[in-house]
Design an enzyme around this catalytic site. Sequence first.
Site, short mmCIF file in Angstrom:
data_model
loop_
_atom_site.label_atom_id
_atom_site.label_comp_id
_atom_site.label_asym_id
_atom_site.label_seq_id
_atom_site.Cartn_x
_atom_site.Cartn_y
_atom_site.Cartn_z
N ARG A 19 37.85 70.70 -18.86
CA ARG A 19 38.71 71.89 -18.91
C ARG A 19 38.29 72.89 -17.83
O ARG A 19 37.28 72.69 -17.14
CB ARG A 19 38.68 72.54 -20.30
CG ARG A 19 37.39 73.27 -20.60
CD ARG A 19 37.45 74.01 -21.94
NE ARG A 19 36.42 75.03 -21.99
CZ ARG A 19 36.19 75.82 -23.04
NH1 ARG A 19 36.90 75.70 -24.13
NH2 ARG A 19 35.24 76.74 -22.98
N GLY A 54 44.35 59.49 -13.34
CA GLY A 54 43.82 58.20 -12.88
C GLY A 54 42.32 58.23 -12.67
O GLY A 54 41.80 57.66 -11.71
N VAL A 62 24.98 67.43 -20.93
CA VAL A 62 24.12 67.50 -19.74
C VAL A 62 22.71 67.99 -20.05
O VAL A 62 21.83 67.90 -19.20
CB VAL A 62 24.74 68.38 -18.62
CG1 VAL A 62 25.96 67.72 -18.02
CG2 VAL A 62 25.02 69.79 -19.10
N ASN A 84 29.16 71.15 -12.57
CA ASN A 84 30.04 72.25 -12.98
C ASN A 84 29.79 72.72 -14.41
O ASN A 84 30.05 73.88 -14.72
CB ASN A 84 31.50 71.79 -12.82
CG ASN A 84 32.46 72.71 -13.57
OD1 ASN A 84 32.82 73.77 -13.09
ND2 ASN A 84 32.86 72.29 -14.78
N TYR A 149 21.73 84.25 -17.75
CA TYR A 149 22.75 83.43 -17.07
C TYR A 149 22.60 83.61 -15.55
O TYR A 149 22.57 82.63 -14.80
CB TYR A 149 24.13 83.87 -17.54
CG TYR A 149 25.30 83.24 -16.82
CD1 TYR A 149 25.69 81.93 -17.08
CD2 TYR A 149 26.03 83.98 -15.87
CE1 TYR A 149 26.78 81.37 -16.43
CE2 TYR A 149 27.12 83.41 -15.21
CZ TYR A 149 27.49 82.12 -15.50
OH TYR A 149 28.57 81.55 -14.84
N ALA A 151 19.98 84.55 -13.90
CA ALA A 151 18.71 83.95 -13.47
C ALA A 151 18.86 82.43 -13.34
O ALA A 151 18.37 81.82 -12.38
CB ALA A 151 17.60 84.28 -14.45
N LYS A 153 21.64 80.79 -12.71
CA LYS A 153 22.50 80.50 -11.55
C LYS A 153 21.76 80.80 -10.25
O LYS A 153 21.96 80.12 -9.25
CB LYS A 153 23.81 81.30 -11.65
CG LYS A 153 24.71 80.89 -12.82
CD LYS A 153 25.18 79.45 -12.72
CE LYS A 153 26.31 79.12 -13.69
NZ LYS A 153 26.77 77.74 -13.59
N ILE A 182 37.10 83.86 -12.88
CA ILE A 182 38.14 82.83 -12.75
C ILE A 182 38.81 82.66 -14.11
O ILE A 182 38.13 82.61 -15.14
CB ILE A 182 37.53 81.47 -12.30
CG1 ILE A 182 36.67 81.62 -11.03
CG2 ILE A 182 38.62 80.42 -12.11
CD1 ILE A 182 37.39 82.02 -9.77
P1 NDP Z 1 34.69 76.40 -19.48
O1 NDP Z 1 33.84 76.77 -20.65
O2 NDP Z 1 36.12 76.80 -19.50
O3 NDP Z 1 34.54 74.84 -19.21
C1 NDP Z 1 33.25 74.29 -19.14
C2 NDP Z 1 33.29 72.84 -19.50
O4 NDP Z 1 31.93 72.38 -19.50
C3 NDP Z 1 33.84 72.61 -20.91
O5 NDP Z 1 34.67 71.47 -20.93
C4 NDP Z 1 32.58 72.40 -21.74
O6 NDP Z 1 32.76 71.56 -22.86
C5 NDP Z 1 31.68 71.71 -20.72
N1 NDP Z 1 30.30 71.82 -21.12
C6 NDP Z 1 29.64 72.90 -21.60
N2 NDP Z 1 28.39 72.58 -21.94
C7 NDP Z 1 28.24 71.27 -21.65
C8 NDP Z 1 27.17 70.34 -21.81
N3 NDP Z 1 26.01 70.71 -22.36
N4 NDP Z 1 27.37 69.07 -21.41
C9 NDP Z 1 28.55 68.68 -20.90
N5 NDP Z 1 29.61 69.49 -20.75
C10 NDP Z 1 29.45 70.78 -21.14
O7 NDP Z 1 33.97 77.04 -18.19
P2 NDP Z 1 34.54 77.43 -16.74
O8 NDP Z 1 35.50 76.40 -16.29
O9 NDP Z 1 34.92 78.85 -16.75
O10 NDP Z 1 33.18 77.34 -15.90
C11 NDP Z 1 32.82 76.20 -15.13
C12 NDP Z 1 31.59 76.56 -14.31
O11 NDP Z 1 31.89 77.68 -13.48
C13 NDP Z 1 30.37 76.96 -15.15
O12 NDP Z 1 29.20 76.47 -14.56
C14 NDP Z 1 30.40 78.47 -15.09
O13 NDP Z 1 29.11 79.05 -15.28
C15 NDP Z 1 30.92 78.69 -13.68
N6 NDP Z 1 31.53 80.00 -13.48
C16 NDP Z 1 32.66 80.36 -14.15
C17 NDP Z 1 33.22 81.60 -13.96
C18 NDP Z 1 34.47 82.06 -14.63
O14 NDP Z 1 34.84 83.23 -14.47
N7 NDP Z 1 35.18 81.23 -15.38
C19 NDP Z 1 32.58 82.58 -13.05
C20 NDP Z 1 31.40 82.10 -12.38
C21 NDP Z 1 30.90 80.85 -12.61
P3 NDP Z 1 33.14 72.22 -24.28
O15 NDP Z 1 34.50 72.80 -24.10
O16 NDP Z 1 33.09 71.08 -25.24
O17 NDP Z 1 32.08 73.27 -24.53
#
Ligand code: NDP
Length: 247
Positions: A19, A54, A62, A84, A149, A151, A153, A182
């Site tokens: 997602r 696909g 993780v 990610n 968080y 720290a 990153k 985002i």
């Molecule tokens: P989301 O929470 O929307 O999506 C993160 C995905 O990672 C989810 O599908 C989640 O699964 C999965 N996930 C979480 N923990 C684990 C784990 N232990 N093992 C495997 N999968 C895991 O996050 P974003 O898309 O917003 O963020 C993606 C990345 O971007 C992150 O690293 C975040 O720190 C970084 N980021 C995001 C920002 C934002 O504004 N959105 C800003 C700056 C950085 P589940 O749904 O089951 O928990």
Amino acid sequence: MDTNRTLTGRRALVTGGARGIGAAIARRLAADGACVVIADLDVEEGRRLAADIGAAAVQLDVTELLQVGEVIDSHGPFDILVNNAGMDQHAFFTQTTADDWRRLLAVNLESVFATTHAVLPHMQGAGYGRIINIASEAGRLGSRGGAVYAAAKGGVIAFTRSIARENGRKGITANVVAPGPIDTPMLREAVARGGERLMGTMTGATLAGRLGTPDEVAAATAFLASDAAGFITGEILGVSGGMGCGA
Ligand code: NDP
């Protein structure tokens, strides 16, 4: 950056790809021709997306370091690694606990060590690799209400640059994409807890005055994954509407 199948023949692992930003990255890399494996806690959502684009999907936490090695052995080898998966926490530092620190570091930083450790031997043998770590502008600017968080990153940024230094002559690049705010489920959940004022604070911190989209992060990631980016390594590419300008 138009989609033009620049990644044909490449195999990519996207953690947290079910997602949000990870899903957009998986979609974009697949559209660019890569063979994509989505690794996520939520394997059902991962499978739905994989069927649509696909790709393949596998369940992975993780933070389970043995599981990381097993997934990479059984679904690799990978030419492209996108770290990610991540989680945040909105709390002032004095309100956090040692358990919070451990969890945030495990999900955001240690996981990056584990995946990188598992993919590098193949990349070094092949003389080719692209590692793209999704950090955050918080990692270079700090975060009010997100010290641990930030720290973690910041650790991702230093780690990525170190991997770039160790592997620069082996055909492997390692770069950071640093998103600002985002529009993803993670951000929406934070706003639901923190209120609309938090949304105003986040958009106000960007020069663009708006949230970014997952597709905008995916476009930057796809570029860094491509052959065209072969002379770019150890860099931080902010996708944050100018939030990191000057950092
Ligand atoms: P989301 O929470 O929307 O999506 C993160 C995905 O990672 C989810 O599908 C989640 O699964 C999965 N996930 C979480 N923990 C684990 C784990 N232990 N093992 C495997 N999968 C895991 O996050 P974003 O898309 O917003 O963020 C993606 C990345 O971007 C992150 O690293 C975040 O720190 C970084 N980021 C995001 C920002 C934002 O504004 N959105 C800003 C700056 C950085 P589940 O749904 O089951 O928990």
